[in-house]
Structures are given as structure tokens and as C-alpha cells.
Write a protein that holds these residues in place. Structure first.
Motif, PDB file in Angstrom:
ATOM      1  N   UNK A  46       0.834  -1.216   0.000  1.00  0.00           N
ATOM      2  CA  UNK A  46       0.000   0.000   0.000  1.00  0.00           C
ATOM      3  C   UNK A  46       0.863   1.258   0.000  1.00  0.00           C
ATOM      4  N   UNK A  47       1.942   1.196   0.760  1.00  0.00           N
ATOM      5  CA  UNK A  47       2.846   2.337   0.831  1.00  0.00           C
ATOM      6  C   UNK A  47       3.471   2.606  -0.536  1.00  0.00           C
ATOM      7  N   UNK A  48       3.935   1.550  -1.191  1.00  0.00           N
ATOM      8  CA  UNK A  48       4.542   1.700  -2.515  1.00  0.00           C
ATOM      9  C   UNK A  48       3.522   2.221  -3.527  1.00  0.00           C
ATOM     10  N   UNK A  49       2.278   1.726  -3.421  1.00  0.00           N
ATOM     11  CA  UNK A  49       1.231   2.173  -4.352  1.00  0.00           C
ATOM     12  C   UNK A  49       0.937   3.651  -4.158  1.00  0.00           C
ATOM     13  N   UNK A  50       0.891   4.085  -2.894  1.00  0.00           N
ATOM     14  CA  UNK A  50       0.608   5.496  -2.638  1.00  0.00           C
ATOM     15  C   UNK A  50       1.719   6.385  -3.172  1.00  0.00           C
ATOM     16  N   UNK A  51       2.955   5.959  -2.969  1.00  0.00           N
ATOM     17  CA  UNK A  51       4.093   6.751  -3.458  1.00  0.00           C
ATOM     18  C   UNK A  51       4.171   6.669  -4.983  1.00  0.00           C
ATOM     19  N   UNK A  52       3.774   5.517  -5.512  1.00  0.00           N
ATOM     20  CA  UNK A  52       3.835   5.342  -6.966  1.00  0.00           C
ATOM     21  C   UNK A  52       5.193   4.852  -7.443  1.00  0.00           C
ATOM     22  N   UNK A  53       5.908   4.173  -6.564  1.00  0.00           N
ATOM     23  CA  UNK A  53       7.246   3.665  -6.902  1.00  0.00           C
ATOM     24  C   UNK A  53       7.464   2.335  -6.212  1.00  0.00           C
ATOM     25  N   UNK A  54       8.259   1.454  -6.813  1.00  0.00           N
ATOM     26  CA  UNK A  54       8.569   0.213  -6.105  1.00  0.00           C
ATOM     27  C   UNK A  54       9.412   0.478  -4.865  1.00  0.00           C
TER      28      UNK A  54
END
Lengths: 237, 237
Positions: free
Chosen positions: A47-55
């Protein structure tokens, strides 16, 4: 030229990061995170990666302690290292920052909210009335330090409150407040009522605060906001 | 039914608020802020309001202390009260929360980053080695408390560091670290080198940290990240 940016994630889920932290994370070439010095119970790395938009690569304890992967990337790229809470509260991150400095890698810190002030504020206690913080470890054979009860006793002697942090391990084990209370009682250092060690204290993760002398407003706040039973509190000083 | 939400703004500018804080602020009917318990040096109330996308009323000290406007609105609307740092570090906000509770108004807290942990982390010191926090007031006729030097002395005696916060006033006056050092020296409690009181310590706002016994990594961090002159630090313990 690379860079290593320590980005604090705050307390609970992916939206406890600051806007500044999100800006910085999005501007990084590579993102790493660790969740073993603390944990965000309300989110996942995905979820954190999705929110940031980066792996985002989650590092294990040994990766952070060796620093090899982080420093290799940070030598040539802008690296964001996402850390629960305010990022430099863990000694291992200060060590990592020192090693980055030694390797000529610039570092920056983006602050996040921390249990250190959050626990105090939620209870309505006054920060300047706290003595040293201590941590109760997960007891292991041959490792049952008395330091937590010593710190609590010295603080109480001086009329001060104690914030007691509770250990957690990378494999998912953590200490509950009930277990920590039993530990402190077994170590003979604190005269807690037995009913407290058996009480339902809500879902973990927990911290403990052992009050010293209470101001009137502090006592009121513990009654109103922390569910303290009136007979468990000393009269206001 | 109304609600009063204390929203922490963090340390420096409008982007130090958490994403969660921004969500909450945008969902409020009415927004108030105060900048007298601390100040965000990197922004203005106008910029903050523009980022949130809602009008924002800045309250004076007497408004916050009386609580009248805040509680009147919060009785019937969802009110966001924006506060620098982590919002419950100021006693006056705990008082306000107690009064809201007494008036039957639910309250919530959205945490922000705080100087309490940020100062410690930036210097690379270890939080559990800090004793009590103290504050140096802006000296006024008849008000020159000795408590800051007493707290520092007691902490040093125990080998502990001290975070020293510096007073600021609503009219824009604030204490610099240099002024605070002179205050502490005049009060006779701390043996600081005179050159420190005259040193250029960068633009305000400042806080002071008076180290106690230093671990090796703490000493290294003060040399590498805080510009500490080697001859000013004791050898590692």
C-alpha cells in the motif's frame, strides 16, 4: 552523486507520512524501507509503494545493519530509506548515517511523528515531567535486564513519569503491555495492581506510561481520556 | 453533533503536516490555527490555508486559553485546530481538550513531528539517554527561574543529556541559543565556554541540547553532523 534520505513514516498507516516526506520519496531513484525497529499496523509495504507510486524494497535487519545495499545505491543514486516513526530514534539508523558520511554520501532527514510524543499527548501528560525513557525486552533465557525497573524507580523517586517502550522482533513477535507489566512485577521493581496485568488494553502495539506525581490537569486527563479508574490514581498534588 | 480535531503541523512549513492531517483538515467545516506555542518559520497562515483549500482563522493566545470560539463552533461543527509540532505538547491544548470533553464535544488528535524527537535525531543522540526536558524563559523583571540550570545539573549528574527548549512570545519575540546560553551561564549552573555564547548558530528558531556522557557513536555524530569542535567534547566513555 548519490544521496541517502531518511524519511519518517509516522505512527500507523501510509497516510501518517508528511507531505514533504511524500515529495521526497517520489523524487528518489530507489526506495527502501524497514519495519523491524517499529511497525505500521495500519498498512503494508504494498500500500505504501502504491501510494508513493514507486517500487519499494523492504530490508531485513541484517541488511540495514550491514548497510551494504543502501550505501551501494546511495553512492550513485538518490535513495529514500523509509522508517516508521521519526527516523533517527533507532541507533542503527544513526550508525548508518555515520557510515554514509564516511563514504562521502550526503544524508538528509525528513521527520515523522513519533510514539515518544504521541503517547504523552494522547494521555494528556506533560512532556517536561517525563524522566528517561526505557524499553522492556522480550525476555529470553539469560537476558532479563533489570534496567527498566531501575529507570522507572529513579523517575518515580524524582516525581517523574516514565515512557516504557515494548520490544518487538523482526519475526513478528512483540511484547504486549500485559506481558510487560508482568515482567516489571517479576523484576520486583514496580508495585502495579495485579488486575492491570490481566486487563484488556486493546489491540497491540502497546507502550506503557508509569506516572509519577500528577498535576491536577494530568490526573483529569488520565481519568477522562485514558480510562484510568479513579481509585488507581493518587490524589492530585 | 460537532467535533474538535487537534491537527499537528510538524516543524517548519506547510508540507510538514501529514497526509492524514491534510485529509482531516479538508473534511472540517471550520479551521482555526495558533502559532504562539511554537511557530512555522517556513510558511504563513495564508500558504497553509491555500494548500488546504479552506479559510483558516488564526487565534491569539487569549482565544485559545478561553476556548470560547473554538468550543462554540465545535459544539455544532467539525472543527480542525491546527497546531505546530505534535499538538498536545502544549499544556494549554490539553486544558482545551478537557474543556471540550466537559462540554460533551468529542475530540481527536492527529499527530505531527515534534522538536522533541527531531532535535535528538538530527544530532544523532540516543533518546533513552535524555533526562527531563526544560525551557529557558525570556527573562523578565522578577522572573528568572533557576529551574533550567537545576534540571541540566541533575541530568548531567546522572550522565544524561538535556533538551532545552527556548521560549517564544506571541508578539514575535523569541530567545536565541546564544541568549539562552548567557542566561544559563549567569544563573551559574552550567560551565559553557564563553565562545559558544558568541558563536554563529544559524538562523532561529533554536533549541539547545546539553550533552551528558557520550557513547562513541554519539560523539562521532556530534563531530560529523553538529559541527562540534573536537576539543569541546569529552573523550568517549
Amino acid at each position: 552523486m548519490g544521496e541517502l534520505i531518511f524519511i519518517g513514516l509516522g505512527l500507523y498507516d501510509e497516510r501518517d507520512m508528511s507531505l514533504h516526506g511524500l515529495d521526497e520519496a517520489r523524487a528518489c531513484d530507489t526506495l527502501f524501507a524497514e519495519f523491524y525497529t517499529s511497525a505500521l499496523r495500519g498498512t503494508t509495504a504494498e500500500k505504501l509503494a502504491a501510494m508513493i507510486g514507486k517500487p519499494l524494497t523492504v530490508l531485513h535487519r541484517e541488511d540495514v545493519e550491514s548497510g551494504a545495499v543502501l550505501l551501494k545505491h546511495a553512492a550513485v543514486e538518490r535513495v529514500g530509506f523509509l522508517v516508521p516513526g521519526d527516523p533517527m530514534m533507532a541507533t542503527t539508523h544513526v550508525d548508518l548515517r555515520l557510515r554514509a558520511h564516511e563514504a562521502g554520501i550526503p544524508t538528509r532527514i525528513v521527520h515523522g511523528s513519533s510514539v515518544i510524543t504521541a503517547a504523552i499527548g494522547l494521555l494528556g501528560l506533560q512532556e517536561y515531567k517525563f524522566g528517561r525513557t526505557t524499553t522492556v525486552p522480550i525476555p529470553e533465557a539469560g537476558f532479563r535486564p533489570a534496567s527498566p525497573v531501575e529507570v522507572i524507580a529513579a523517575n518515580r523517586e524524582a516525581g517523574l513519569h516514565t515512557l516504557v517502550l515494548l520490544d518487538l522482533k523482526e519475526d513478528g513477535r512483540f511484547l504486549t503491555a500485559n506481558e510487560a507489566l508482568r515482567y516489571l512485577m517479576e523484576m520486583g521493581g514496580a508495585n502495579f495492581p495485579e488486575r492491570l496485568a490481566a486487563a484488556d488494553l486493546g489491540p497491540p502495539l502497546h507502550s506503557l506510561v508509569v506516572p509519577g506525581t500528577l498535576h491536577f490537569a494530568e490526573r483529569e486527563a488520565l481519568l477522562r481520556f485514558a480510562g484510568a479508574p479513579p481509585d488507581a490514581l493518587p490524589p492530585p498534588s
